[in-house]
Design a protein around this motif. Structure first.
Motif, PDB file in Angstrom:
ATOM      1  N   MET A 583       0.833  -1.191   0.000  1.00 16.52           N
ATOM      2  CA  MET A 583       0.000   0.000   0.000  1.00 16.52           C
ATOM      3  C   MET A 583       0.869   1.241   0.000  1.00 16.52           C
ATOM      4  O   MET A 583       1.612   1.498   0.938  1.00 16.52           O
ATOM      5  CB  MET A 583      -0.928  -0.009   1.222  1.00 16.52           C
ATOM      6  CG  MET A 583      -1.826  -1.253   1.282  1.00 16.52           C
ATOM      7  SD  MET A 583      -2.658  -1.426   2.891  1.00 16.52           S
ATOM      8  CE  MET A 583      -3.587   0.105   2.917  1.00 16.52           C
ATOM      9  N   GLY A 585      -0.736   4.082  -0.590  1.00 15.33           N
ATOM     10  CA  GLY A 585      -1.789   5.044  -0.311  1.00 15.33           C
ATOM     11  C   GLY A 585      -2.946   4.317   0.354  1.00 15.33           C
ATOM     12  O   GLY A 585      -2.865   3.105   0.641  1.00 15.33           O
ATOM     13  N   ASN A 586      -4.024   5.011   0.617  1.00 21.99           N
ATOM     14  CA  ASN A 586      -5.174   4.410   1.267  1.00 21.99           C
ATOM     15  C   ASN A 586      -6.035   3.656   0.247  1.00 21.99           C
ATOM     16  O   ASN A 586      -6.206   4.095  -0.887  1.00 21.99           O
ATOM     17  CB  ASN A 586      -6.016   5.479   1.957  1.00 21.99           C
ATOM     18  CG  ASN A 586      -5.235   6.188   3.062  1.00 21.99           C
ATOM     19  OD1 ASN A 586      -4.345   5.597   3.677  1.00 21.99           O
ATOM     20  ND2 ASN A 586      -5.563   7.449   3.297  1.00 21.99           N
ATOM     21  N   GLN A 607       2.496  -2.189   4.562  1.00 21.49           N
ATOM     22  CA  GLN A 607       2.674  -0.738   4.568  1.00 21.49           C
ATOM     23  C   GLN A 607       3.961  -0.383   3.827  1.00 21.49           C
ATOM     24  O   GLN A 607       4.956  -1.114   3.887  1.00 21.49           O
ATOM     25  CB  GLN A 607       2.740  -0.210   6.007  1.00 21.49           C
ATOM     26  CG  GLN A 607       1.465  -0.389   6.809  1.00 21.49           C
ATOM     27  CD  GLN A 607       0.412   0.648   6.460  1.00 21.49           C
ATOM     28  OE1 GLN A 607       0.707   1.665   5.832  1.00 21.49           O
ATOM     29  NE2 GLN A 607      -0.828   0.379   6.868  1.00 21.49           N
ATOM     30  N   ARG A 613      -1.085   3.899   6.182  1.00 17.39           N
ATOM     31  CA  ARG A 613      -2.076   3.637   5.143  1.00 17.39           C
ATOM     32  C   ARG A 613      -3.254   2.869   5.739  1.00 17.39           C
ATOM     33  O   ARG A 613      -3.079   1.995   6.589  1.00 17.39           O
ATOM     34  CB  ARG A 613      -1.470   2.835   3.999  1.00 17.39           C
ATOM     35  CG  ARG A 613      -0.123   3.353   3.494  1.00 17.39           C
ATOM     36  CD  ARG A 613      -0.191   4.795   3.007  1.00 17.39           C
ATOM     37  NE  ARG A 613       1.073   5.208   2.392  1.00 17.39           N
ATOM     38  CZ  ARG A 613       1.307   6.415   1.917  1.00 17.39           C
ATOM     39  NH1 ARG A 613       0.367   7.358   2.032  1.00 17.39           N
ATOM     40  NH2 ARG A 613       2.464   6.700   1.367  1.00 17.39           N
ATOM     41  N   THR A 633      -0.316   0.767  11.283  1.00 16.31           N
ATOM     42  CA  THR A 633       0.124   1.955  10.543  1.00 16.31           C
ATOM     43  C   THR A 633       1.626   2.139  10.578  1.00 16.31           C
ATOM     44  O   THR A 633       2.143   3.102  10.010  1.00 16.31           O
ATOM     45  CB  THR A 633      -0.555   3.199  11.126  1.00 16.31           C
ATOM     46  OG1 THR A 633      -0.240   3.299  12.519  1.00 16.31           O
ATOM     47  CG2 THR A 633      -2.063   3.123  10.953  1.00 16.31           C
TER      48      THR A 633
END
Length: 660
Positions: A583, A585-586, A607, A613, A633
Motif C-alpha cells: 500500500m 496510499g489508502n 505498509q 495507510r 500503521t
C-alpha cells in the motif's frame, strides 16, 4: 465581571460616533462630491490600479490596463484615451481634414463620400454618377466591367477612326468606294493585277495566294503544287481530261473503274498489287498455267498438269484370290493393304468375316447409329509384349463390354497359368449381396465376400497393401465425407484385435478418440503419464474451480501472487490462493471478483516506508463479532488476512496484525 485585560480589549475595539456614515474599504456609494488632492512632484491626487478590462462594465466606469485609460459612456467603451492633436478645416470646398502624423489626407467633393473597403480608404461616387460638366482624367480611366455610352462616342473621340483600303482612306460610318485606277488591288501581302483573267486565287495558310493560268481549255498549275484531296477527272473518253505539266504529289488517290465493260489498259505491262476482284460475273481470259500458283495435281502418284492428258497407275494388283493395295507385298488368299484403311458404313454389319458372310459371321463390327463412334482395336505388340484389345472412340472415356450368351460364363485366364493384372481401379457393378466372392467354392462358401445389396450399395471395404514392413490397412470406400466401419463377431463371439501379434494396439492416431459405451477394464494399467494434458487442471482452472479435470499437487501448492495497489484495489479470486498488496496510499474501495465457495487462503497488506495507510474492507469479509479491524500503521508493517469462503458473498476472515 470582566477582567482588566478584557476591559482593555473592549475599549480598544470600540468606535466613537463620527456624526456621519464612514466609507468602508470594502466598497460603497458616495452621496457627495469627491475632491482629491492636487498632484505634485511626488504623488498624484488619484491612483487607479492597472488591471484587466471588466467583462461587463457599467456606464461611468473608469479602469486602467497596460493599453491605457478606458471609460464607459452610454453603453460604449471609449479608449484607450491618448493625447489629442490639432485638427483644422478649410474654409472653402472641398473640405480638408487634418489627421495625426502618418495618416494620409484626402479631399472630398461635395457629391462624394468616403468609405472603407478591405481596410483601405476609398472614394464612393453616387451610382449612377452624372457629371454636368466636362470631366478630364489625365491619368486614364480603368473600367472593370461593361461600359455603355450609346450614341455619345464620336469618331473624333477615337484614336483610329478610319482604315486604308487599296490606298484610299475609309472613315467609320461613311461610304467608301474602291477604285482600280492603279491597275492592282492589294489585299494583305498579295497584290492582284486587275483585268487579268489568267490567274487563280487561293487560300495560302490564311493569306490570299495567286496561281497564273496558261493554256487553253485546261487549268494548268505550275510551281509543283501538292494536291492532298481527291482528284476527280472527266470521263475517260474525254481527251485531255487532266494535264499535269510538272511534278504533282497526290495523297489518298481514289481509283475508279467502270461499272461494266472491260478493264481498259495500255500497251505496257501493268502490275496490280494487293487488289481484290469481287462480284459474281467477273471473267478472266487467256491466263496461262505459268501465271498460276498451282497448275498441277497428283493422282495415284502421277503429276497431272492442267490442260494435259494424265493416266494414273493401277491402285491395286490382283493375284488369284488375293488383292494387293497401295504397293503391299501380296500373299496367298490375302487382302494386303499398306497404310490405314477406313471403311465408312452406318450398318450394324459394317465389316463381317466368315464363310456365311453377314448371315452368321465369325467376326462382325457393328457401326449402326448407336455405336458408330466406337469400335474395337486388336493390337499386336512386340514379341513377348502380348496382344491388347482396346476400344476406339472419339470420346475421352468409353466402356468395353464383354458378354457371354444367356447364362454362359465369361472365362478369363482359364487356359493360361499367369495371373490376371488390373492396371487401374476396378469397378464391379452389382446390387447383389454376393457381388464379389473369392474362393474355390465361389458364392457358396467364399473366403472373401463383398455385400453390395441396396442397403450397402454405396459403401465398401478397401484392403490396402503398403510397402514391406508398413503393414496393411482396412479402410471404408464411400463417396460420403464421413463413414463408419463396423467389425463384429457373431452372437456373443469376441472381437479380438492384436491377440496374436506382440505389438501395441493404437487408437486415434489420425486424430479421433475412443468411445466406450459399456464397461471398460484396465486394472492397474492407467498411470499419470497416460492422462491427456486436457484432463489435468492448470492454475487458472484450479483457481476458477473448473470441473472434469484432475488437479495435480504442483497446482494445489501455489506461491503467493502480487496484487496491484490502487485507491480502488481489485482482488480477483480466480487468479490466486494467497496474494499480497503493498500500500502506497489508502484503499478507499476494495473490490472482490470471482469469489467461490470453498476457496481459502491469505491476503497480506504491507505498509510502504511511509506507513499510516488505511483500508476499507469489502463487506463480503465477515469478522468476529461483526467488528471490522484496522490495519497497522507502522512503516513496512505486514498484516495478514486469512479467509475461508462459505459462498460467493460470505467469507470468514481474521486479521493477524504486525506479523514479524
Amino acid at each position: 465581571m470582566p477582567t482588566a485585560g478584557q476591559w482593555n480589549t473592549a475599549f480598544a475595539a470600540k468606535q466613537d460616533d463620527l456624526g456621519y456614515v464612514p466609507l468602508s474599504i470594502a466598497g460603497g456609494t458616495m452621496t457627495g462630491r469627491l475632491v482629491t488632492a492636487a498632484p505634485n512632484a511626488s504623488n498624484s491626487g488619484l491612483n487607479i490600479t492597472p488591471g484587466t478590462t471588466p467583462p461587463n462594465p457599467a456606464n461611468g466606469d473608469l479602469w486602467v490596463t497596460n493599453a491605457g485609460l478606458f471609460v464607459r459612456v452610454n453603453g460604449v467603451t471609449i479608449g484607450p484615451l491618448s493625447g489629442g492633436t490639432a485638427s483644422s478645416f478649410a474654409a472653402t470646398a472641398p473640405l480638408s481634414v487634418s489627421f495625426p502624423g502618418g495618416i494620409v489626407t484626402y479631399g472630398l467633393n461635395t457629391d462624394s463620400t468616403l468609405t472603407v473597403t478591405g481596410g483601405n480608404l476609398a472614394l464612393r461616387l453616387p451610382n449612377p454618377n452624372t457629371w454636368t460638366g466636362l470631366q478630364t482624367f489625365s491619368a486614364g480611366v480603368s473600367i472593370a466591367s461593361a461600359f455603355s455610352a450609346p450614341g455619345l462616342v464620336k469618331n473624333s473621340d477615337l484614336v483610329n477612326a478610319s482604315t486604308t483600303v487599296n490606298g484610299q482612306t475609309c472613315a467609320l460610318g461613311g461610304v467608301c468606294t474602291i477604285t482600280a485606277s492603279a491597275g492592282t488591288v492589294s489585299i494583305g501581302v498579295t497584290t492582284v493585277a486587275l483585268g487579268n483573267s489568267a490567274r487563280v486565287l487561293f487560300d495560302n495558310a490564311g493569306v490570299l495566294g495567286e496561281y497564273p493560268i496558261t493554256g487553253t481549255g485546261n487549268v494548268v498549275m505550275s510551281g509543283s503544287p501538292t494536291l492532298t484531296g481527291t482528284v476527280t477527272a472527266a470521263a475517260a473518253n474525254v481527251s485531255g481530261a487532266v494535264s499535269i505539266g510538272g511534278t504533282v504529289t497526290i495523297a489518298n488517290v481514289l481509283e475508279t473503274f467502270p461499272p461494266s465493260g472491260n478493264l481498259a489498259g495500255t500497251a505496257d505491262t501493268q502490275t496490280l498489287t494487293n487488289k481484290t476482284i469481287s462480284g459474281a460475273n467477273n471473267t478472266l481470259l487467256n491466263i496461262p498455267n505459268a501465271a498460276l500458283l498451282n497448275s498441277s495435281i497428283t493422282v495415284g502418284g502421277v503429276n497431272c498438269v492442267l490442260g494435259s492428258t494424265c493416266t494414273p497407275t493401277q491402285i491395286g494388283t490382283t493375284t488369284g484370290a488375293s488383292l494387293a493395295l497401295n504397293g503391299c507385298t501380296i500373299g496367298v488368299n490375302t487382302l494386303c493393304i499398306t497404310g490405314p484403311v477406313s471403311i465408312t458404313s452406318p450398318s450394324a454389319a459394317a465389316f463381317v468375316v466368315g464363310p456365311g458372310g453377314a448371315t452368321n459371321p465369325a467376326f462382325q463390327v457393328d457401326a449402326s447409329a448407336t455405336s458408330q463412334a466406337a469400335g474395337l482395336k486388336i493390337t499386336g505388340a512386340a514379341t513377348g509384349g502380348a496382344v491388347r484389345l482396346d476400344t476406339i472412340d472419339s470420346g475421352a472415356n468409353t466402356n468395353l463390354s464383354i458378354n457371354g450368351k444367356g447364362t454362359g460364363s465369361i472365362s478369363i485366364g482359364n487356359i493360361s497359368s499367369g495371373g490376371i493384372g488390373l492396371g487401374n481401379a476396378t469397378v464391379i457393378q452389382s446390387a447383389s449381396a454376393n457381388a464379389l466372392a473369392v474362393g474355390p467354392n465361389g458364392g457358396s462358401n467364399p473366403v472373401l465376400q463383398v455385400n453390395a445389396s441396396v442397403a450397402s450399395s454405396v459403401t465398401g471395404v478397401s484392403v490396402v497393401g503398403q510397402a514391406a514392413g508398413n503393414g496393411a490397412g482396412i479402410g471404408v470406400v464411400s463417396p460420403s465425407t464421413n463413414e463408419g466401419l463396423s467389425i463384429n463377431g457373431k452372437g456373443s463371439g469376441v472381437v479380438a484385435i492384436g491377440n496374436v501379434s506382440t505389438g501395441a494396439v493404437q487408437v486415434g492416431q489420425g486424430g479421433g478418440g475412443l468411445t466406450v459405451f459399456n464397461s471398460f477394464t484396465a486394472s492397474g494399467l492407467v498411470t499419470y503419464a497416460d492422462l491427456a494434458s486436457a484432463a489435468l487442471a492448470n492454475a487458472s482452472q484450479y483457481f476458477a474451480g473448473a470441473s472434469n479435470v484432475v488437479v495435480p499437487a504442483s497446482v494445489i501448492y501455489q506461491a503467493e501472487t502480487t496484487t496491484t495497489y490502487g485507491t480502488t484495489t481489485t482482488f480477483d479470486f480466480s487468479t490466486f490462493i494467497n496474494t499480497a498488496v503493498t500500500m502506497v496510499g489508502n484503499i478507499t474501495t476494495m473490490t472482490l471478483n470471482n469469489v467461490k465457495a470453498g476457496q481459502a487462503g491469505t491476503i497480506a497488506f504491507i505498509q510502504d516506508s511511509t506507513g499510516g495507510r488505511t483500508a476499507v474492507f469489502n463487506s463480503i469479509f465477515k469478522f468476529a463479532g461483526g467488528v471490522t479491524p484496522s490495519l497497522s500503521t507502522t512503516p513496512n508493517a505486514v498484516d495478514v488476512l486469512t479467509y475461508s469462503c462459505r459462498s460467493a458473498s460470505f467469507c470468514v476472515a481474521s486479521l493477524i496484525p504486525n506479523v514479524k
